[in-house]
Design an enzyme around this catalytic site. Structure first.
Site, PDB file in Angstrom:
ATOM      1  N   LYS A 174      70.336  63.723  89.842  1.00 58.66           N
ATOM      2  CA  LYS A 174      69.126  62.895  89.885  1.00 58.66           C
ATOM      3  C   LYS A 174      68.855  62.307  88.508  1.00 58.66           C
ATOM      4  CE  LYS A 174      64.821  63.550  89.190  1.00 58.66           C
ATOM      5  NZ  LYS A 174      64.507  62.259  88.547  1.00 58.66           N
ATOM      6  N   GLU A 193      68.578  71.964  78.545  1.00 54.39           N
ATOM      7  CA  GLU A 193      68.630  71.343  77.220  1.00 54.39           C
ATOM      8  C   GLU A 193      67.293  70.664  77.005  1.00 54.39           C
ATOM      9  OE1 GLU A 193      70.941  71.521  75.017  1.00 54.39           O
ATOM     10  OE2 GLU A 193      72.421  72.523  76.273  1.00 54.39           O
ATOM     11  N   CYS A 238      66.738  64.056  71.285  1.00 60.16           N
ATOM     12  CA  CYS A 238      66.342  65.458  71.122  1.00 60.16           C
ATOM     13  C   CYS A 238      66.807  66.007  69.779  1.00 60.16           C
ATOM     14  CB  CYS A 238      66.961  66.276  72.246  1.00 60.16           C
ATOM     15  SG  CYS A 238      68.729  66.009  72.367  1.00 60.16           S
ATOM     16  N   GLU A 273      57.276  67.389  69.133  1.00 58.51           N
ATOM     17  CA  GLU A 273      58.332  66.385  69.242  1.00 58.51           C
ATOM     18  C   GLU A 273      57.683  65.031  69.542  1.00 58.51           C
ATOM     19  OE1 GLU A 273      60.864  66.580  72.729  1.00 58.51           O
ATOM     20  OE2 GLU A 273      62.610  66.261  71.446  1.00 58.51           O
TER      21      GLU A 273
HETATM   22  P1  NAD Z   1      61.153  65.000  81.415  1.00 61.45           P
HETATM   23  O1  NAD Z   1      61.186  66.480  81.344  1.00 61.45           O
HETATM   24  O2  NAD Z   1      59.869  64.320  81.599  1.00 61.45           O
HETATM   25  O3  NAD Z   1      62.070  64.500  82.627  1.00 61.45           O
HETATM   26  C1  NAD Z   1      63.421  64.869  82.722  1.00 61.45           C
HETATM   27  C2  NAD Z   1      63.840  64.837  84.176  1.00 61.45           C
HETATM   28  O4  NAD Z   1      63.114  65.821  84.892  1.00 61.45           O
HETATM   29  C3  NAD Z   1      63.578  63.512  84.882  1.00 61.45           C
HETATM   30  O5  NAD Z   1      64.675  63.222  85.723  1.00 61.45           O
HETATM   31  C4  NAD Z   1      62.349  63.811  85.717  1.00 61.45           C
HETATM   32  O6  NAD Z   1      62.275  63.026  86.881  1.00 61.45           O
HETATM   33  C5  NAD Z   1      62.589  65.258  86.087  1.00 61.45           C
HETATM   34  N1  NAD Z   1      61.386  65.997  86.470  1.00 61.45           N
HETATM   35  C6  NAD Z   1      60.098  65.774  86.098  1.00 61.45           C
HETATM   36  N2  NAD Z   1      59.284  66.676  86.694  1.00 61.45           N
HETATM   37  C7  NAD Z   1      60.072  67.477  87.443  1.00 61.45           C
HETATM   38  C8  NAD Z   1      59.816  68.603  88.288  1.00 61.45           C
HETATM   39  N3  NAD Z   1      58.582  69.074  88.489  1.00 61.45           N
HETATM   40  N4  NAD Z   1      60.857  69.195  88.888  1.00 61.45           N
HETATM   41  C9  NAD Z   1      62.126  68.754  88.706  1.00 61.45           C
HETATM   42  N5  NAD Z   1      62.426  67.680  87.934  1.00 61.45           N
HETATM   43  C10 NAD Z   1      61.413  67.055  87.305  1.00 61.45           C
HETATM   44  O7  NAD Z   1      61.911  64.503  80.119  1.00 61.45           O
HETATM   45  P2  NAD Z   1      62.119  62.997  79.656  1.00 61.45           P
HETATM   46  O8  NAD Z   1      60.809  62.465  79.208  1.00 61.45           O
HETATM   47  O9  NAD Z   1      62.889  62.256  80.694  1.00 61.45           O
HETATM   48  O10 NAD Z   1      63.109  63.186  78.422  1.00 61.45           O
HETATM   49  C11 NAD Z   1      62.651  63.460  77.142  1.00 61.45           C
HETATM   50  C12 NAD Z   1      62.846  64.922  76.817  1.00 61.45           C
HETATM   51  O11 NAD Z   1      64.222  65.280  77.011  1.00 61.45           O
HETATM   52  C13 NAD Z   1      62.552  65.227  75.371  1.00 61.45           C
HETATM   53  O12 NAD Z   1      61.820  66.417  75.256  1.00 61.45           O
HETATM   54  C14 NAD Z   1      63.944  65.408  74.767  1.00 61.45           C
HETATM   55  O13 NAD Z   1      63.984  66.188  73.617  1.00 61.45           O
HETATM   56  C15 NAD Z   1      64.686  66.017  75.890  1.00 61.45           C
HETATM   57  N6  NAD Z   1      66.127  65.820  75.713  1.00 61.45           N
HETATM   58  C16 NAD Z   1      66.899  66.899  75.364  1.00 61.45           C
HETATM   59  C17 NAD Z   1      68.268  66.745  75.159  1.00 61.45           C
HETATM   60  C18 NAD Z   1      69.142  67.908  74.797  1.00 61.45           C
HETATM   61  O14 NAD Z   1      70.344  67.803  74.958  1.00 61.45           O
HETATM   62  N7  NAD Z   1      68.598  69.019  74.305  1.00 61.45           N
HETATM   63  C19 NAD Z   1      68.843  65.495  75.299  1.00 61.45           C
HETATM   64  C20 NAD Z   1      68.035  64.421  75.641  1.00 61.45           C
HETATM   65  C21 NAD Z   1      66.668  64.614  75.861  1.00 61.45           C
END
Ligand code: NAD
Length: 491
Positions: free
Chosen positions: A176, A251, A285, A384
């Protein structure tokens, strides 16, 4: 402007309409206009995708020799390289990253499939020495159906980080993508089909987190969730995955320390700091978002850093000269602005940026921003931002530097610059992050494990180590003895 239509989900090897008939409107962050409409999966579609993946685990995929799985992954890598330019343009439209970055990301995604293609037929168990009376060994079997949930900041890269090892290990995947950037994953699905993967091995279902994501995380027939995103979302997923004790790997975010000792090669440290703090408009991230500089070189380093940051070219994503594009969403832009306001109100020294760059009336653009003399306990240094807002802080001793670097709930990436070899190893051992780099920052390679300590995650991506997360170890014990078994119940 023509709106592109992606009106089908990729489930069971077929392009099928979404149950609800609804679409996600994907916005071009440089123009703020809808540029694509994408079929929106709901829980019914997740059910179908999980069933297709489960069926694949008993079909030709399950009996396919591992080397042949590897060959399919290699083919996918070739197709990604072939289509890199086209896909890069799509990713830049959807996400706002400059084309010079997205093109590289497509080629790197191909490298991930190539690396794990080579690993597919090298996943092995071991003989366990238990004596002559038995033959014992371990087998490494696929976990089964993997639900992969992606964020919006690096859609194709992170899809490859999950798909490549999961498939190399023989799993089937329901992926997804994030609702903000769903398009490139569907383009990847076309390449998966062209590469010839059996039906249901890869299913791509764009949808909202609270609907499709939540359904995937809670689904009783999903064996493992691999998630990249915010730790608050990870907490929700962990709670729903608990229902069936799913395997999880997360992650999450970071607030990465970048330590510059006075004996470092300051020119190199400066060049790398600017890129590491501002690339992808700060939407990474593993950003060097807290730069700690030893007191004797602090003023000089902070000043030069701000001069260089002010010269970064903010521009349109498709312009090859652009260094950083807009934020991906209006929401992220508002979040970044709120941290800039916070930094100003807190009285931190604003060295550059803080506003909308000249020449952009539309689009989610923001200037690279540097604050000096930031308090390490403040929200600016602890939370962050996920935007191009850098905090610069002074330190005195090695112990101070390590203590300040570790004073955060995150633990993803750390870096240090020094010409003292002994200090390099000493400090590397003490920094509480999953990756520490010396005299560079955040090398990302398919062979190098990547992941977080503390609230930056659970488990690792990349490296051969990730294959542990995509396999179950089964122990097999075969009794070889010819003697009658002992009967403890005889008397
Ligand atoms: P997010 O957590 O808002 O969303 C990530 C994914 O989770 C999306 O696909 C979203 O639709 C889904 N999601 C949201 N609510 C959910 C739920 N209740 N159940 C299941 N899935 C759900 O994150 P974002 O805003 O898309 O991305 C930014 C974040 O990602 C930042 O905190 C960043 O640091 C982190 N990130 C980490 C890495 C890493 O490798 N450590 C890499 C890239 C981004």
């Amino acid at each position: 402007m023509e709106v592109r239509e992606y009106d089908r989900l990729f489930i069971g090897g077929e392009w099928t309409a979404a149950h609800s008939g609804r679409v996600i409107e994907s916005i071009d962050p440089a123009t703020e206009a809808v540029w694509a409409e994408v079929a929106e999966a709901d829980e019914h579609d997740i059910d179908r995708a999980v069933a297709a993946a489960r069926a694949a685990m008993t079909g030709p995929w399950a009996s396919m020799p591992p080397a042949q799985r590897g060959a399919l992954l290699l083919r996918l890598a070739e197709l990604l390289r072939r289509d890199a330019d086209r896909l890069a343009e799509i990713e830049s439209r959807d996400n706002g990253k400059p084309i010079r970055d997205t093109r590289g990301e497509m080629l790197r995604a191909a490298d991930w499939f190539t690396f794990f293609a080579g690993a597919a037929d090298k996943i092995r168990g071991a003989e366990v020495p238990v004596g002559a009376q038995a033959h014992a060994y371990t087998r490494r079997q696929p976990v089964g159906v993997v639900g992969a949930i992606l964020p919006w900041n690096s859609p194709i890269s992170l899809a490859s980080w999950k798909l490549a090892p999961a498939l190399a290990a023989g799993n089937a995947v329901v992926l997804k993508p994030a609702e903000l950037t769903p398009v490139s994953a569907l383009e990847l699905a076309k390449l998966v089909a062209e590469a010839g993967f059996p039906a249901g091995v890869v299913n791509i279902v764009p949808g909202y987190g609270g609907v499709a994501g939540a359904a995937l995380a809670a689904h009783p027939d999903v064996d493992k969730i691999t998630f990249t995103g915010e730790h608050r979302t990870a907490q929700k997923i962990m709670a729903s995955a608990a229902g069936t004790l799913k395997r999880i790997s997360f992650e999450c975010g970071g607030k990465s320390p970048y330590l510059v000792f006075a004996d470092a090669d300051l020119d190199r440290a400066l060049t790398v700091a600017v890129h590491s703090a501002f690339r992808s408009t700060g939407q990474s991230c593993s950003l060097a978002s807290r730069v700690f500089v030893q007191r004797p070189v602090y003023e000089e380093f902070a000043t030069r850093l701000a001069e260089r940051a002010a010269r970064i070219r903010v521009g349109l994503p498709l312009d090859p000269k652009t260094h950083i594009g807009p934020h991906t969403s209006a929401e992220q832009l508002a979040k970044t602005r709120s941290y800039i306001d916070y930094g100003r109100d807190a009285g931190f020294r604003l060295l550059c940026g803080g506003g909308r760059p000249d020449g952009f009336e539309r689009g989610y653009f923001i200037e690279p921003t540097v604050f000096a003399d930031v308090d390490n306990t403040s929200r600016l240094a602890q939370e962050e931002v996920f935007g191009p807002v850098l905090s610069v802080l002074p330190f005195d001793t090695e112990d101070d530097a390590v203590a300040m670097a570790n004073d955060t709930r995150y633990g993803l990436v750390g870096g240090l610059w020094t010409s003292d070899v002994a200090r390099a190893h000493r400090v590397a051992a003490r920094i509480e992050t999953g990756l520490v780099s010396v005299n560079t920052f955040r090398p990302i390679l398919p062979a190098l494990p990547y992941g977080g300590f503390k609230m930056s995650g659970i488990g690792r991506e990349n490296g051969l180590e990730v294959l542990d997360d995509y396999t179950e170890t089964k122990a097999v014990y075969v009794d070889l003895s010819t003697m009658e078994p002992a009967d403890p119940f005889r008397d």
